[in-house]
Design an enzyme around this catalytic site. Structure first.
Site, PDB file in Angstrom:
ATOM      1  N   LEU A   1     -13.454  13.510  -3.013  1.00 46.03           N
ATOM      2  CA  LEU A   1     -14.784  14.039  -2.699  1.00 46.03           C
ATOM      3  C   LEU A   1     -15.242  13.766  -1.265  1.00 46.03           C
ATOM      4  O   LEU A   1     -15.662  14.698  -0.567  1.00 46.03           O
ATOM      5  CB  LEU A   1     -15.802  13.467  -3.704  1.00 46.03           C
ATOM      6  CG  LEU A   1     -17.246  13.927  -3.514  1.00 46.03           C
ATOM      7  CD1 LEU A   1     -17.369  15.443  -3.624  1.00 46.03           C
ATOM      8  CD2 LEU A   1     -18.142  13.243  -4.550  1.00 46.03           C
TER       9      LEU A   1
ATOM     10  N   SER B   1      -5.258   0.742  -9.143  1.00 46.38           N
ATOM     11  CA  SER B   1      -6.356   1.703  -9.191  1.00 46.38           C
ATOM     12  C   SER B   1      -7.068   1.623 -10.527  1.00 46.38           C
ATOM     13  O   SER B   1      -6.454   1.325 -11.564  1.00 46.38           O
ATOM     14  CB  SER B   1      -5.765   3.109  -9.019  1.00 46.38           C
ATOM     15  OG  SER B   1      -6.721   4.091  -9.343  1.00 46.38           O
ATOM     16  N   ALA B   2      -8.352   1.957 -10.500  1.00 45.30           N
ATOM     17  CA  ALA B   2      -9.122   2.073 -11.736  1.00 45.30           C
ATOM     18  C   ALA B   2      -8.530   3.131 -12.654  1.00 45.30           C
ATOM     19  O   ALA B   2      -8.841   3.156 -13.844  1.00 45.30           O
ATOM     20  CB  ALA B   2     -10.563   2.432 -11.406  1.00 45.30           C
TER      21      ALA B   2
ATOM     22  N   TYR C   1       0.849   9.901 -11.333  1.00 42.87           N
ATOM     23  CA  TYR C   1       0.362   8.943 -10.324  1.00 42.87           C
ATOM     24  C   TYR C   1      -0.245   7.718 -11.013  1.00 42.87           C
ATOM     25  O   TYR C   1       0.066   6.575 -10.674  1.00 42.87           O
ATOM     26  CB  TYR C   1      -0.674   9.637  -9.423  1.00 42.87           C
ATOM     27  CG  TYR C   1      -1.609   8.683  -8.735  1.00 42.87           C
ATOM     28  CD1 TYR C   1      -1.205   7.973  -7.615  1.00 42.87           C
ATOM     29  CD2 TYR C   1      -2.906   8.462  -9.232  1.00 42.87           C
ATOM     30  CE1 TYR C   1      -2.068   7.071  -7.005  1.00 42.87           C
ATOM     31  CE2 TYR C   1      -3.768   7.570  -8.625  1.00 42.87           C
ATOM     32  CZ  TYR C   1      -3.351   6.872  -7.518  1.00 42.87           C
ATOM     33  OH  TYR C   1      -4.197   5.981  -6.925  1.00 42.87           O
TER      34      TYR C   1
ATOM     35  N   ARG D   1     -19.101   8.068 -10.158  1.00 36.76           N
ATOM     36  CA  ARG D   1     -18.021   7.169  -9.719  1.00 36.76           C
ATOM     37  C   ARG D   1     -18.602   5.964  -9.009  1.00 36.76           C
ATOM     38  O   ARG D   1     -19.733   5.986  -8.527  1.00 36.76           O
ATOM     39  CB  ARG D   1     -17.073   7.902  -8.733  1.00 36.76           C
ATOM     40  CG  ARG D   1     -16.307   9.064  -9.333  1.00 36.76           C
ATOM     41  CD  ARG D   1     -15.280   8.608 -10.356  1.00 36.76           C
ATOM     42  NE  ARG D   1     -14.513   9.730 -10.904  1.00 36.76           N
ATOM     43  CZ  ARG D   1     -14.883  10.468 -11.950  1.00 36.76           C
ATOM     44  NH1 ARG D   1     -16.036  10.214 -12.556  1.00 36.76           N
ATOM     45  NH2 ARG D   1     -14.125  11.440 -12.391  1.00 36.76           N
TER      46      ARG D   1
ATOM     47  N   GLY E   1      -8.568  16.489 -16.249  1.00 36.56           N
ATOM     48  CA  GLY E   1      -8.267  15.058 -16.134  1.00 36.56           C
ATOM     49  C   GLY E   1      -9.427  14.204 -15.669  1.00 36.56           C
ATOM     50  O   GLY E   1      -9.349  12.978 -15.705  1.00 36.56           O
TER      51      GLY E   1
ATOM     52  N   LYS F   1       0.989   3.517 -11.202  1.00 34.84           N
ATOM     53  CA  LYS F   1       0.176   2.324 -10.920  1.00 34.84           C
ATOM     54  C   LYS F   1       0.320   1.315 -12.054  1.00 34.84           C
ATOM     55  O   LYS F   1       0.487   0.118 -11.826  1.00 34.84           O
ATOM     56  CB  LYS F   1      -1.293   2.706 -10.717  1.00 34.84           C
ATOM     57  CG  LYS F   1      -1.566   3.517  -9.460  1.00 34.84           C
ATOM     58  CD  LYS F   1      -1.350   2.678  -8.205  1.00 34.84           C
ATOM     59  CE  LYS F   1      -1.636   3.439  -6.932  1.00 34.84           C
ATOM     60  NZ  LYS F   1      -1.148   2.742  -5.734  1.00 34.84           N
TER      61      LYS F   1
ATOM     62  N   PHE G   1       0.835  -1.209   0.000  1.00 36.15           N
ATOM     63  CA  PHE G   1       0.000   0.000   0.000  1.00 36.15           C
ATOM     64  C   PHE G   1       0.872   1.262   0.000  1.00 36.15           C
ATOM     65  O   PHE G   1       0.328   2.364   0.094  1.00 36.15           O
ATOM     66  CB  PHE G   1      -0.845   0.086   1.277  1.00 36.15           C
ATOM     67  CG  PHE G   1      -1.752  -1.077   1.558  1.00 36.15           C
ATOM     68  CD1 PHE G   1      -3.005  -1.142   0.976  1.00 36.15           C
ATOM     69  CD2 PHE G   1      -1.371  -2.091   2.418  1.00 36.15           C
ATOM     70  CE1 PHE G   1      -3.867  -2.199   1.262  1.00 36.15           C
ATOM     71  CE2 PHE G   1      -2.224  -3.148   2.709  1.00 36.15           C
ATOM     72  CZ  PHE G   1      -3.473  -3.200   2.123  1.00 36.15           C
TER      73      PHE G   1
ATOM     74  N   ARG H   1     -12.751  19.725 -13.313  1.00 33.91           N
ATOM     75  CA  ARG H   1     -11.347  19.548 -12.902  1.00 33.91           C
ATOM     76  C   ARG H   1     -10.607  18.826 -14.033  1.00 33.91           C
ATOM     77  O   ARG H   1     -11.092  17.816 -14.551  1.00 33.91           O
ATOM     78  CB  ARG H   1     -11.307  18.708 -11.617  1.00 33.91           C
ATOM     79  CG  ARG H   1      -9.933  18.484 -11.049  1.00 33.91           C
ATOM     80  CD  ARG H   1      -9.993  17.811  -9.690  1.00 33.91           C
ATOM     81  NE  ARG H   1     -10.512  16.444  -9.761  1.00 33.91           N
ATOM     82  CZ  ARG H   1     -10.656  15.649  -8.718  1.00 33.91           C
ATOM     83  NH1 ARG H   1     -10.349  16.072  -7.504  1.00 33.91           N
ATOM     84  NH2 ARG H   1     -11.133  14.426  -8.858  1.00 33.91           N
TER      85      ARG H   1
ATOM     86  N   TYR I   1      -8.649  -0.704  -7.415  1.00 33.47           N
ATOM     87  CA  TYR I   1      -9.685  -0.110  -6.576  1.00 33.47           C
ATOM     88  C   TYR I   1     -10.451   0.934  -7.370  1.00 33.47           C
ATOM     89  O   TYR I   1      -9.856   1.718  -8.105  1.00 33.47           O
ATOM     90  CB  TYR I   1      -9.091   0.645  -5.379  1.00 33.47           C
ATOM     91  CG  TYR I   1      -8.099  -0.051  -4.509  1.00 33.47           C
ATOM     92  CD1 TYR I   1      -8.079  -1.431  -4.338  1.00 33.47           C
ATOM     93  CD2 TYR I   1      -7.168   0.713  -3.797  1.00 33.47           C
ATOM     94  CE1 TYR I   1      -7.158  -2.026  -3.492  1.00 33.47           C
ATOM     95  CE2 TYR I   1      -6.248   0.129  -2.945  1.00 33.47           C
ATOM     96  CZ  TYR I   1      -6.238  -1.243  -2.804  1.00 33.47           C
ATOM     97  OH  TYR I   1      -5.334  -1.817  -1.966  1.00 33.47           O
TER      98      TYR I   1
HETATM   99  C1  UD1 Z   1      -9.064  10.276  -7.963  1.00 33.37           C
HETATM  100  C2  UD1 Z   1      -7.973  10.100  -8.964  1.00 33.37           C
HETATM  101  C3  UD1 Z   1      -7.648   8.649  -9.067  1.00 33.37           C
HETATM  102  C4  UD1 Z   1      -7.301   8.077  -7.717  1.00 33.37           C
HETATM  103  C5  UD1 Z   1      -8.447   8.324  -6.757  1.00 33.37           C
HETATM  104  C6  UD1 Z   1      -8.123   7.883  -5.336  1.00 33.37           C
HETATM  105  C7  UD1 Z   1      -8.256  11.933 -10.591  1.00 33.37           C
HETATM  106  C8  UD1 Z   1      -8.543  12.265 -12.011  1.00 33.37           C
HETATM  107  N1  UD1 Z   1      -8.348  10.650 -10.264  1.00 33.37           N
HETATM  108  O1  UD1 Z   1     -10.236   9.628  -8.457  1.00 33.37           O
HETATM  109  O2  UD1 Z   1      -6.566   8.496  -9.955  1.00 33.37           O
HETATM  110  O3  UD1 Z   1      -7.048   6.700  -7.830  1.00 33.37           O
HETATM  111  O4  UD1 Z   1      -8.729   9.711  -6.715  1.00 33.37           O
HETATM  112  O5  UD1 Z   1      -7.254   8.775  -4.707  1.00 33.37           O
HETATM  113  O6  UD1 Z   1      -7.967  12.797  -9.790  1.00 33.37           O
HETATM  114  N2  UD1 Z   1     -15.236  16.096  -6.959  1.00 33.37           N
HETATM  115  C9  UD1 Z   1     -15.876  17.307  -6.745  1.00 33.37           C
HETATM  116  N3  UD1 Z   1     -15.375  18.147  -5.781  1.00 33.37           N
HETATM  117  C10 UD1 Z   1     -14.276  17.845  -5.027  1.00 33.37           C
HETATM  118  C11 UD1 Z   1     -13.635  16.591  -5.247  1.00 33.37           C
HETATM  119  C12 UD1 Z   1     -14.138  15.761  -6.220  1.00 33.37           C
HETATM  120  O7  UD1 Z   1     -16.871  17.625  -7.408  1.00 33.37           O
HETATM  121  O8  UD1 Z   1     -13.875  18.651  -4.186  1.00 33.37           O
HETATM  122  C13 UD1 Z   1     -15.782  15.163  -7.951  1.00 33.37           C
HETATM  123  C14 UD1 Z   1     -14.840  14.806  -9.072  1.00 33.37           C
HETATM  124  O9  UD1 Z   1     -14.939  15.715 -10.134  1.00 33.37           O
HETATM  125  C15 UD1 Z   1     -15.324  13.397  -9.417  1.00 33.37           C
HETATM  126  C16 UD1 Z   1     -15.807  12.842  -8.088  1.00 33.37           C
HETATM  127  O10 UD1 Z   1     -16.059  13.970  -7.268  1.00 33.37           O
HETATM  128  O11 UD1 Z   1     -16.419  13.455 -10.308  1.00 33.37           O
HETATM  129  C17 UD1 Z   1     -14.801  11.937  -7.393  1.00 33.37           C
HETATM  130  O12 UD1 Z   1     -13.551  12.632  -7.275  1.00 33.37           O
HETATM  131  P1  UD1 Z   1     -12.354  12.061  -6.381  1.00 33.37           P
HETATM  132  O13 UD1 Z   1     -12.883  11.682  -5.046  1.00 33.37           O
HETATM  133  O14 UD1 Z   1     -11.245  13.057  -6.431  1.00 33.37           O
HETATM  134  O15 UD1 Z   1     -11.957  10.712  -7.103  1.00 33.37           O
HETATM  135  P2  UD1 Z   1     -11.526  10.449  -8.633  1.00 33.37           P
HETATM  136  O16 UD1 Z   1     -11.241  11.691  -9.345  1.00 33.37           O
HETATM  137  O17 UD1 Z   1     -12.552   9.549  -9.222  1.00 33.37           O
END
Ligand code: UD1
Length: 336
Positions: A200, A124-125, A149, A231, A294, A153, A80, A292, A177
């Site tokens: 998030l 990771s996905a 990052y 997600r 990416g 992976k 990990f 955001r 994951y």
């Molecule tokens: C992110 C990473 C991924 C990593 C995973 C675990 C990216 C592009 N991907 O996944 O590589 O394996 O974290 O650490 O960063 N969101 C908001 N507001 C926020 C934060 C997130 O709206 O403050 C939205 C994002 O746009 C997304 C969703 O919430 O649609 C999930 O975001 P997040 O929790 O950062 O995960 P991933 O982006 O899916």
């Protein structure tokens, strides 16, 4: 039988340490606490009711790790230990390539020297990049990662698979994951990001306890039912149990296998916000912000292979995820 967990003071490792101990394995932990706290391990011991020998070392430090392997004589290693902040990896790519690849190489070299044959890796996905269509199966095309990052992976997956190919007695399980959230139901351990959270759920919980003023929802014009990103959120305790199943598999098989660990269900940002509000009784102020860089519109798993081969399936609901994240954050507003 002792399992060595590298980086298990962190979020996913700490929950996995408890699940392994409850399944009857002895757990030894190595962590350098660069992004975690020894308090997490202390609480794991308290929750599992067993001792978990803890070694403070950088998993890339060959001499230190050889000593630890000689003492622990692990039957398997679960890896990990890595940096995981996507944005930071874009700004500091060499830091990510150096750390994430070096820890992996050292662990695999020490395993070869010690005769440890089973290796389980936190992938990771994100390795599916932007190329594949949802739901992702393990056969979906990988690559096209949007940040260093994600590339680490994918590179580590290749390094581990090549190592297993060269040693017919070796077993490698790569766990991809989806989006881990939630916390141990005790509220004693959980996700403890340093600085402002990138992900998030910890952002939502920090808004809920008043550490942050409001949530920024990154985009509401995606081609999804409510326009916000979708997600596959998975409860960290389901994920931890997936590691136990993966370990059992690795101890009985040779070669490399890849498994998605997800629920198969997509949940939008606003759906998660509202589920959290229902579970916590706390209103989450938010504003719609630009997309955001990416981010993809929709990411979710086809988890059928893990169910078929490992007998593992995520069982906890989005409500469980929110209630447990909230219990952790409200009991520990400033983390460990
Ligand atoms: C992110 C990473 C991924 C990593 C995973 C675990 C990216 C592009 N991907 O996944 O590589 O394996 O974290 O650490 O960063 N969101 C908001 N507001 C926020 C934060 C997130 O709206 O403050 C939205 C994002 O746009 C997304 C969703 O919430 O649609 C999930 O975001 P997040 O929790 O950062 O995960 P991933 O982006 O899916």
């Amino acid at each position: 039988m002792t399992i060595l967990l590298a980086g298990a003071a962190g979020y996913i490792g700490s929950h996995t340490a408890i699940a392994l101990a409850q399944a009857g394995y002895d757990v030894a932990i190595v962590d350098d606490f660069s992004n975690s706290s020894p308090e997490a391990v202390r609480r794991c011991e308290e929750l599992a009711g067993v001792k978990m020998p803890l070694y403070q070392a950088d998993a890339a430090d060959r001499a230190a790790m050889e000593d630890i392997f000689a003492q622990v004589r692990p039957a398997a290693v679960i890896h990990f230990a890595g940096f995981k902040a996507v944005g930071e990896s874009v700004a500091k790519p060499l830091k990510y390539y150096r750390n994430n690849l070096d820890t992996t190489l050292t662990l695999l070299e020490c395993m070869a020297k010690a005769g440890t044959k089973a290796f389980i890796f936190s992938s990771s996905a994100t390795v599916y990049g932007a190329r594949a269509a949802v739901p992702y199966t393990e056969q979906s095309e990988t690559g096209g990662c949007t940040n260093p990052y994600g590339w680490t992976k994918l590179m580590i997956e290749q390094i581990a698979a090549d190592t297993a190919k060269a040693d017919p007695d070796m077993s490698v399980v790569l766990l991809r994951y989806f989006n881990p959230v939630g916390a141990h139901p005790s509220g004693r351990i959980g996700e403890n990001p340093s600085g402002v959270p990138n992900n998030l759920m910890p952002y939502i919980t920090q808004v809920a306890v008043g550490r942050l003023p409001q949530l920024n929802v990154f985009g509401d014009d995606y081609p999804t039912p409510d326009g916000t990103g979708v997600r596959d959120y998975i409860h960290v305790c389901d994920l931890a149990e997936g590691h136990v199943k993966a370990l059992e598999y690795a101890l009985e098989h040779k070669g490399t296998e890849v498994f998605n660990l997800g629920t198969g269900h997509g949940v939008s940002v606003l759906e998660l916000v509202h589920a959290f509000e229902r579970a916590s009784g706390v209103k989450i102020p938010y504003r719609i912000a630009p997309r955001r860089a990416g981010d993809l519109a929709e990411v979710y798993a086809d988890p059928a292979k893990a169910e078929r081969v490992l007998g593992w399936k995520a069982t906890r609901t989005v409500e469980d995820m929110c209630a447990d994240s909230w219990r952790w954050q409200s009991n520990n507003p400033n983390g460990y």
